[in-house]
Motif scaffolding. Structure first.
Motif, PDB file in Angstrom:
ATOM      1  N   LEU A  66       0.834  -1.205   0.000  1.00 37.33           N
ATOM      2  CA  LEU A  66       0.000   0.000   0.000  1.00 37.33           C
ATOM      3  C   LEU A  66       0.867   1.253   0.000  1.00 37.33           C
ATOM      4  CD1 LEU A  66      -2.645   1.542   0.210  1.00 37.33           C
ATOM      5  CD2 LEU A  66      -2.758   0.923   2.635  1.00 37.33           C
ATOM      6  N   ILE A  67       1.901   1.265   0.810  1.00 37.70           N
ATOM      7  CA  ILE A  67       2.817   2.403   0.866  1.00 37.70           C
ATOM      8  C   ILE A  67       3.563   2.558  -0.454  1.00 37.70           C
ATOM      9  CG2 ILE A  67       4.956   3.232   1.943  1.00 37.70           C
ATOM     10  CD1 ILE A  67       3.875   1.968   4.585  1.00 37.70           C
ATOM     11  N   GLU A  68       3.990   1.439  -1.017  1.00 40.00           N
ATOM     12  CA  GLU A  68       4.671   1.470  -2.316  1.00 40.00           C
ATOM     13  C   GLU A  68       3.772   2.095  -3.382  1.00 40.00           C
ATOM     14  OE1 GLU A  68       5.862  -1.790  -5.722  1.00 40.00           O
ATOM     15  OE2 GLU A  68       6.224  -2.340  -3.624  1.00 40.00           O
ATOM     16  N   HIS A  69       2.498   1.728  -3.382  1.00 40.65           N
ATOM     17  CA  HIS A  69       1.564   2.273  -4.365  1.00 40.65           C
ATOM     18  C   HIS A  69       1.333   3.768  -4.157  1.00 40.65           C
ATOM     19  CE1 HIS A  69      -0.418  -1.738  -5.789  1.00 40.65           C
ATOM     20  NE2 HIS A  69       0.853  -1.628  -6.114  1.00 40.65           N
ATOM     21  N   LEU A  70       1.271   4.196  -2.921  1.00 42.92           N
ATOM     22  CA  LEU A  70       1.122   5.629  -2.656  1.00 42.92           C
ATOM     23  C   LEU A  70       2.332   6.402  -3.169  1.00 42.92           C
ATOM     24  CD1 LEU A  70      -0.446   5.810   0.928  1.00 42.92           C
ATOM     25  CD2 LEU A  70      -1.467   6.622  -1.203  1.00 42.92           C
ATOM     26  N   ASN A  71       3.507   5.873  -2.947  1.00 48.71           N
ATOM     27  CA  ASN A  71       4.720   6.533  -3.434  1.00 48.71           C
ATOM     28  C   ASN A  71       4.750   6.595  -4.954  1.00 48.71           C
ATOM     29  OD1 ASN A  71       6.115   7.315  -1.056  1.00 48.71           O
ATOM     30  ND2 ASN A  71       6.712   5.184  -0.691  1.00 48.71           N
ATOM     31  N   VAL A  79      -0.775   2.764 -10.759  1.00 51.11           N
ATOM     32  CA  VAL A  79      -0.572   1.530  -9.991  1.00 51.11           C
ATOM     33  C   VAL A  79      -1.735   0.574 -10.248  1.00 51.11           C
ATOM     34  CG1 VAL A  79       0.734   2.725  -8.210  1.00 51.11           C
ATOM     35  CG2 VAL A  79      -1.729   2.379  -7.902  1.00 51.11           C
ATOM     36  N   GLU A  80      -1.478  -0.702  -9.998  1.00 52.66           N
ATOM     37  CA  GLU A  80      -2.506  -1.722 -10.137  1.00 52.66           C
ATOM     38  C   GLU A  80      -2.940  -2.169  -8.742  1.00 52.66           C
ATOM     39  OE1 GLU A  80      -3.947  -2.783 -12.896  1.00 52.66           O
ATOM     40  OE2 GLU A  80      -2.695  -1.513 -14.199  1.00 52.66           O
ATOM     41  N   MET A  81      -4.075  -1.624  -8.275  1.00 53.39           N
ATOM     42  CA  MET A  81      -4.578  -1.978  -6.951  1.00 53.39           C
ATOM     43  C   MET A  81      -5.123  -3.406  -6.969  1.00 53.39           C
ATOM     44  SD  MET A  81      -7.338   0.035  -4.526  1.00 53.39           S
ATOM     45  CE  MET A  81      -8.775  -0.327  -5.556  1.00 53.39           C
ATOM     46  N   PRO A  82      -4.723  -4.239  -6.003  1.00 54.40           N
ATOM     47  CA  PRO A  82      -5.219  -5.615  -5.981  1.00 54.40           C
ATOM     48  C   PRO A  82      -6.724  -5.665  -5.726  1.00 54.40           C
ATOM     49  CG  PRO A  82      -3.351  -5.313  -4.479  1.00 54.40           C
ATOM     50  CD  PRO A  82      -3.809  -3.951  -4.898  1.00 54.40           C
ATOM     51  N   THR A  83      -7.307  -6.830  -5.975  1.00 58.09           N
ATOM     52  CA  THR A  83      -8.684  -7.103  -5.559  1.00 58.09           C
ATOM     53  C   THR A  83      -8.654  -8.343  -4.682  1.00 58.09           C
ATOM     54  OG1 THR A  83      -9.126  -8.431  -7.543  1.00 58.09           O
ATOM     55  CG2 THR A  83      -9.709  -6.083  -7.619  1.00 58.09           C
ATOM     56  N   TYR A  84      -9.576  -8.400  -3.722  1.00 62.73           N
ATOM     57  CA  TYR A  84      -9.551  -9.470  -2.727  1.00 62.73           C
ATOM     58  C   TYR A  84     -10.942 -10.029  -2.529  1.00 62.73           C
ATOM     59  CZ  TYR A  84      -7.959 -12.010   1.415  1.00 62.73           C
ATOM     60  OH  TYR A  84      -7.615 -12.993   2.300  1.00 62.73           O
ATOM     61  N   SER A  85     -11.042 -11.335  -2.377  1.00 69.22           N
ATOM     62  CA  SER A  85     -12.323 -12.001  -2.144  1.00 69.22           C
ATOM     63  C   SER A  85     -12.415 -12.446  -0.692  1.00 69.22           C
ATOM     64  CB  SER A  85     -12.480 -13.217  -3.065  1.00 69.22           C
ATOM     65  OG  SER A  85     -13.602 -13.990  -2.672  1.00 69.22           O
ATOM     66  N   TYR A  86     -13.415 -11.944   0.009  1.00 67.23           N
ATOM     67  CA  TYR A  86     -13.650 -12.389   1.379  1.00 67.23           C
ATOM     68  C   TYR A  86     -14.219 -13.806   1.411  1.00 67.23           C
ATOM     69  CZ  TYR A  86     -12.853  -7.945   3.763  1.00 67.23           C
ATOM     70  OH  TYR A  86     -12.274  -6.823   4.305  1.00 67.23           O
ATOM     71  N   ILE A  87     -14.843 -14.218   0.332  1.00 66.50           N
ATOM     72  CA  ILE A  87     -15.452 -15.552   0.288  1.00 66.50           C
ATOM     73  C   ILE A  87     -14.378 -16.634   0.212  1.00 66.50           C
ATOM     74  CG2 ILE A  87     -16.965 -17.085  -1.031  1.00 66.50           C
ATOM     75  CD1 ILE A  87     -18.556 -14.615  -1.847  1.00 66.50           C
ATOM     76  N   THR A  88     -13.359 -16.419  -0.653  1.00 69.32           N
ATOM     77  CA  THR A  88     -12.282 -17.394  -0.782  1.00 69.32           C
ATOM     78  C   THR A  88     -11.061 -17.039   0.057  1.00 69.32           C
ATOM     79  OG1 THR A  88     -11.312 -16.247  -2.690  1.00 69.32           O
ATOM     80  CG2 THR A  88     -13.012 -17.920  -3.142  1.00 69.32           C
ATOM     81  N   CYS A  89     -11.029 -15.805   0.593  1.00 70.83           N
ATOM     82  CA  CYS A  89      -9.888 -15.308   1.382  1.00 70.83           C
ATOM     83  C   CYS A  89      -8.596 -15.295   0.567  1.00 70.83           C
ATOM     84  CB  CYS A  89      -9.694 -16.136   2.655  1.00 70.83           C
ATOM     85  SG  CYS A  89     -11.107 -16.116   3.756  1.00 70.83           S
ATOM     86  N   THR A  90      -8.723 -14.959  -0.709  1.00 70.52           N
ATOM     87  CA  THR A  90      -7.556 -14.931  -1.587  1.00 70.52           C
ATOM     88  C   THR A  90      -7.539 -13.647  -2.407  1.00 70.52           C
ATOM     89  OG1 THR A  90      -8.741 -16.113  -3.338  1.00 70.52           O
ATOM     90  CG2 THR A  90      -7.454 -17.442  -1.805  1.00 70.52           C
TER      91      THR A  90
END
Length: 203
Positions: A66-71, A79-90
């Protein structure tokens, strides 16, 4: 570039505050980085192990990325912000491109717990909402969006959300420059915040 951190307990109404800020500025001038996108990838864990993950602990977040992306954004890079699934936790294969903007909002329950990230924030806002109201929102979200049944949602709140809020999130309120009670319902507080942002941008 003006970087704003918006923190607060789970279900406090941070998203509503963020949306009202975005709607108060010209299109494409405000960017949002969500802490939830930076949860560590848990794809190597078994399903049983994933169900034990404490998403309300600072160790669950990849703050370094997150800090790297802000910089990178401050340097004028996409920057390419990740996406995350709470259902699969991945972490998912898809990413969301974020371009530099005049205002960057970093939003999440734990963003004030990391000193390096905290130091990057030009303005720190804490959305403060009573526990009873937050519990209702958390349960509704868990059932409707995260695939948890009512019983599991209540158990998860008691085991993770409540104690982590008391240990990490509530104490982080001391770092806030502005506190907005009752989240998106506090129109006067949000108007003051928006006016502050506009003054900073003009300066």
């Amino acid at each position: 570039m003006y970087i704003i951190g918006i923190a607060g307990g789970s279900g406090s109404g941070k998203t509503s505050v963020v949306k009202k800020i975005i709607n108060s500025f010209p299109d494409e001038s405000v960017r949002v980085l969500s802490q939830d996108a930076y949860y560590k990838d848990n794809g190597v864990l078994t399903q049983e192990e994933r169900e034990k993950i404490n998403f309300d602990h600072p160790d669950s977040i990849e703050f370094s990325l997150l800090i790297e992306h802000l910089n990178e954004l401050k340097s004028g890079n996409i920057v390419e912000m990740p996406t995350y699934s709470y259902i699969t936790c991945t972490r998912q294969k898809e990413t969301i491109p974020i371009t530099p903007g005049k205002v960057i909002i970093v939003e999440g329950i734990l963003i004030f717990t990391d000193a390096a990230l905290r130091d990057m924030l030009d303005l720190k806002v804490f959305v403060d909402t009573e526990a009873d109201e937050r519990i209702i929102r958390i349960i509704q979200r868990d059932v409707n969006e995260r695939g948890r049944g009512l019983d599991k949602s209540i158990q998860h709140y008691q085991k993770f959300v409540k104690p982590m809020h008391e240990i990490f999130i509530e104490p982080s309120k001391k770092y806030a420059d502005i506190i907005i009670p009752e989240g998106g319902h506090n129109t006067k507080g949000i108007d003051i915040l928006i006016s502050k942002i506009k003054l900073m941008l003009e300066a």
